[in-house]
Design an enzyme around this catalytic site. Structure first.
Site, PDB file in Angstrom:
ATOM      1  N   TRP A 126       0.846  -1.195   0.000  1.00 20.01           N
ATOM      2  CA  TRP A 126       0.000   0.000   0.000  1.00 20.01           C
ATOM      3  C   TRP A 126       0.880   1.243   0.000  1.00 20.01           C
ATOM      4  O   TRP A 126       1.928   1.268   0.665  1.00 20.01           O
ATOM      5  CB  TRP A 126      -0.896   0.023   1.243  1.00 20.01           C
ATOM      6  CG  TRP A 126      -2.312  -0.400   0.970  1.00 20.01           C
ATOM      7  CD1 TRP A 126      -3.389   0.415   0.800  1.00 20.01           C
ATOM      8  CD2 TRP A 126      -2.811  -1.747   0.834  1.00 20.01           C
ATOM      9  NE1 TRP A 126      -4.520  -0.339   0.557  1.00 20.01           N
ATOM     10  CE2 TRP A 126      -4.194  -1.662   0.574  1.00 20.01           C
ATOM     11  CE3 TRP A 126      -2.224  -2.996   0.894  1.00 20.01           C
ATOM     12  CZ2 TRP A 126      -4.993  -2.777   0.386  1.00 20.01           C
ATOM     13  CZ3 TRP A 126      -3.009  -4.122   0.705  1.00 20.01           C
ATOM     14  CH2 TRP A 126      -4.382  -4.006   0.457  1.00 20.01           C
ATOM     15  N   TRP A 143       0.620   4.770   1.081  1.00 22.17           N
ATOM     16  CA  TRP A 143       1.061   5.618   2.205  1.00 22.17           C
ATOM     17  C   TRP A 143       1.567   4.761   3.358  1.00 22.17           C
ATOM     18  O   TRP A 143       2.393   5.218   4.140  1.00 22.17           O
ATOM     19  CB  TRP A 143       0.046   6.695   2.585  1.00 22.17           C
ATOM     20  CG  TRP A 143      -1.140   6.368   3.447  1.00 22.17           C
ATOM     21  CD1 TRP A 143      -1.853   5.216   3.482  1.00 22.17           C
ATOM     22  CD2 TRP A 143      -1.756   7.259   4.403  1.00 22.17           C
ATOM     23  NE1 TRP A 143      -2.897   5.335   4.376  1.00 22.17           N
ATOM     24  CE2 TRP A 143      -2.859   6.579   4.957  1.00 22.17           C
ATOM     25  CE3 TRP A 143      -1.502   8.560   4.836  1.00 22.17           C
ATOM     26  CZ2 TRP A 143      -3.694   7.161   5.921  1.00 22.17           C
ATOM     27  CZ3 TRP A 143      -2.335   9.140   5.796  1.00 22.17           C
ATOM     28  CH2 TRP A 143      -3.411   8.436   6.323  1.00 22.17           C
ATOM     29  N   ASP A 199     -10.329   6.069   5.107  1.00 22.43           N
ATOM     30  CA  ASP A 199     -11.340   5.613   4.152  1.00 22.43           C
ATOM     31  C   ASP A 199     -12.802   5.744   4.532  1.00 22.43           C
ATOM     32  O   ASP A 199     -13.616   6.174   3.756  1.00 22.43           O
ATOM     33  CB  ASP A 199     -11.108   4.132   3.842  1.00 22.43           C
ATOM     34  CG  ASP A 199      -9.717   3.877   3.312  1.00 22.43           C
ATOM     35  OD1 ASP A 199      -8.861   4.751   3.425  1.00 22.43           O
ATOM     36  OD2 ASP A 199      -9.513   2.784   2.774  1.00 22.43           O
ATOM     37  N   GLU A 212      -3.726  -2.482  14.292  1.00 23.68           N
ATOM     38  CA  GLU A 212      -4.059  -1.547  13.204  1.00 23.68           C
ATOM     39  C   GLU A 212      -4.706  -0.283  13.789  1.00 23.68           C
ATOM     40  O   GLU A 212      -4.417   0.829  13.375  1.00 23.68           O
ATOM     41  CB  GLU A 212      -5.014  -2.250  12.242  1.00 23.68           C
ATOM     42  CG  GLU A 212      -5.376  -1.449  11.015  1.00 23.68           C
ATOM     43  CD  GLU A 212      -6.343  -2.219  10.107  1.00 23.68           C
ATOM     44  OE1 GLU A 212      -6.751  -3.341  10.477  1.00 23.68           O
ATOM     45  OE2 GLU A 212      -6.689  -1.685   9.041  1.00 23.68           O
TER      46      GLU A 212
HETATM   47  C1  2M8 Z   1      -7.275   0.619   4.718  1.00 19.16           C
HETATM   48  O1  2M8 Z   1      -7.728   0.719   3.364  1.00 19.16           O
HETATM   49  C2  2M8 Z   1      -7.941  -0.441   2.516  1.00 19.16           C
HETATM   50  C3  2M8 Z   1      -8.286   0.087   1.128  1.00 19.16           C
HETATM   51  O2  2M8 Z   1      -7.208   0.821   0.614  1.00 19.16           O
HETATM   52  C4  2M8 Z   1      -9.055  -1.361   2.962  1.00 19.16           C
HETATM   53  O3  2M8 Z   1      -9.876  -0.973   3.792  1.00 19.16           O
HETATM   54  O4  2M8 Z   1      -9.106  -2.485   2.442  1.00 19.16           O
HETATM   55  C5  2M8 Z   1      -7.023   2.074   5.210  1.00 19.16           C
HETATM   56  O5  2M8 Z   1      -6.859   2.111   6.604  1.00 19.16           O
HETATM   57  C6  2M8 Z   1      -5.830   2.695   4.484  1.00 19.16           C
HETATM   58  O6  2M8 Z   1      -5.486   3.943   5.041  1.00 19.16           O
HETATM   59  C7  2M8 Z   1      -4.615   1.785   4.531  1.00 19.16           C
HETATM   60  O7  2M8 Z   1      -3.613   2.318   3.701  1.00 19.16           O
HETATM   61  C8  2M8 Z   1      -4.957   0.359   4.089  1.00 19.16           C
HETATM   62  C9  2M8 Z   1      -3.805  -0.609   4.310  1.00 19.16           C
HETATM   63  O8  2M8 Z   1      -3.298  -0.483   5.610  1.00 19.16           O
HETATM   64  O9  2M8 Z   1      -6.083  -0.136   4.815  1.00 19.16           O
END
Ligand code: 2M8
Length: 468
Positions: free
Chosen positions: A49, A51, A191, A426
């Site tokens: 991912w 960021w 998100d 997380e």
């Molecule tokens: C979460 O986002 C992903 C989609 O990109 C998901 O929900 O499946 C968010 O917390 C996002 O900020 C983060 O980058 C990602 C992976 O940790 O998970």
């Protein structure tokens, strides 16, 4: 509401406890490393991912600098020719069904030397220049050995980071004022935030479309913690529409159903220009152009996203010209901009210390992701109440930068206490501090390492005055 204070243990943190925490954080990063990148979590998020990679690199710099640079490089090797850095880079060895929506769903064509279906077509907050600068800073404070590699890596990254910024502030400038617009809540990183509720309500929720797919997140995480099916139907609709346009950003405000300007995304965009100014000075480029851009982004955030009535920053719906009514942690993030006017700095600090976000002096806990006093504050659901370490880490930087060392220190202590007590989760329950979501989550571990090492993240006075 009764906010149970986080474990107000009076027993001091011993050296052994610190060593233990350091070891456990380093271990999370080591188990989540796969070939040439770090995954956020092996089970829930098995790809790379965007960021996350930036936050992870900041922590890797302490325990494995070669991996820190490799991680950033892997991500930027997947940069699109138009400059966008994809929000997910897919690992071809992971099965389609192990993450939804997977590579076939996005169906991104081949580009450059990259195979088809290698990434998504969305972006995430551009944290990478800040991360690259932090990794460099760490490398050069440790003698000549890592310094040359750091300069070489910065030199490789610099033009790519500049291209990323240009994509976001030019092609994504749907509002016409120099800010990046987001075309999907997933681009924000926060998100499921209530910031999107108003704009999302205009997006069709086609449950039949969703029923064609299987939500993998509900197999590996508790449904009460994840976005609802209605939210997911809208998420899917937005991806399908953007994909059908060929991931084109032309006339977004007219053609796309969700176009918003987010204070946290754009604050990171501005702070990235500040980091690029410092990187430019190392690689022999012109820092001035970045300082000018940082100033412009700061003014545009103040002009377009400030709500004078509530004295907070809000998300703007570019299609309707309205500000979201929700007060979210993303509204505190402009504090990371060194050139933010004093009046706005004071208002953000007051908001952060208020009963809505209650910095540790009030609650013993870091700031939640959403206003604690809101009727729909949700202690469990993802980005609608729980505490995240990465946004608190950014808030701490902002506090340090604007001369609030006590609040910054208390926030650091509260974050470290939380992780020591609950683990490298997380996210965390905003009343009890209990860990939620993925249990061995990379950015929590990485930023824990950074906070344990505790290097103040201040911007030199000369750069700040250039911003005012
Ligand atoms: C979460 O986002 C992903 C989609 O990109 C998901 O929900 O499946 C968010 O917390 C996002 O900020 C983060 O980058 C990602 C992976 O940790 O998970």
């Amino acid at each position: 509401m009764d906010h149970t204070r986080s474990d107000p243990t009076t027993s001091p943190v011993t050296l052994e406890m610190t060593a233990e925490l350091w070891k456990s954080a380093a271990n999370v990063l080591s188990i989540n490393w796969i070939n040439d990148h770090t995954v956020p979590s092996r089970l829930l998020y098995p790809h790379q991912w965007s960021w996350d990679t930036a936050f992870i690199a900041i922590g890797l710099a302490y325990v494995n600098p070669a991996h820190a640079w490799r991680d950033l490089r892997s991500l930027f090797e997947a940069q699109w020719p138009d400059g966008r850095v994809p929000h997910i880079v897919f690992d071809p060895s992971v099965a389609e069904g192990d993450y939804f929506p997977g590579p076939a769903f996005w169906d991104v064509p081949a580009y450059g030397s990259r195979p088809a279906r290698g990434s998504t077509g969305l972006v995430q907050p551009p944290m990478h220049a800040i991360a690259a600068w932090e990794v460099y800073r760490r490398a050069t404070s440790h003698g000549a050995a890592g310094a040359q590699q750091a300069i070489d890596e910065l030199t490789w990254l610099y033009p790519r980071l500049v291209k990323q910024q240009e994509y976001l502030s030019v092609r994504r400038d749907a509002g016409g004022a120099g800010l990046a617009s987001l075309v999907h809540p997933w681009e924000s990183g926060v998100d499921n935030s209530p910031s999107w509720d108003a704009a999302l309500s205009a997006v069709p929720a086609d449950m039949r479309l969703l029923s064609r797919y299987k939500r993998r997140d509900l197999e590996v995480a508790d449904a009460a913690h994840r976005p609802t099916d209605v939210d997911y139907a809208r998420y899917v609709h937005l991806v399908v529409a953007y994909k059908e346009s060929g991931y084109s950003d032309t006339q977004l405000a007219r053609h796309h159903d969700f176009v918003v300007e987010c204070p946290s995304f754009n604050a990171i965009l501005g702070a990235a220009e500040m980091a690029l100014a410092r990187i430019a000075a190392v690689v022999g480029a012109d820092p001035e152009v970045h300082l000018v851009r940082a100033r412009r982004i700061t003014s545009a955030i103040v002009d377009r996203l400030w709500d004078p009535a509530s004295r907070t920053f809000r998300v703007r719906d570019v299609r309707t010209g309205t500000l979201s009514p929700a007060r979210c942690v993303s509204g505190l993030m402009p504090l990371i901009l060194p050139g933010l006017p004093a009046e706005h700095v004071a208002a953000i600090v007051a908001e952060a210390e208020s009963e809505r976000f209650g910095l540790p002096a009030q609650t013993g806990l870091p700031a939640p992701s959403y206003d604690r006093t809101a009727a729909n504050f949700d202690t469990l659901r993802y980005w609608r109440g729980p505490i995240w370490v990465n946004v608190n880490w950014l808030l701490r930087r902002g506090l340090q930068q604007h001369g609030y060392p006590r609040q910054a220190d208390e926030l650091r202590t509260a974050m470290l206490d939380l992780v020591r007590r609950s683990g490298h989760y997380e996210y965390f329950h905003p009343d009890t501090g209990e860990g939620i979501g993925a249990p061995t989550f990379s950015w929590t571990a990485a930023l824990t390492l950074d906070m344990l090492a505790d290097r103040p993240a201040t911007v030199p006075a000369a750069l700040i005055s250039a911003q005012r």
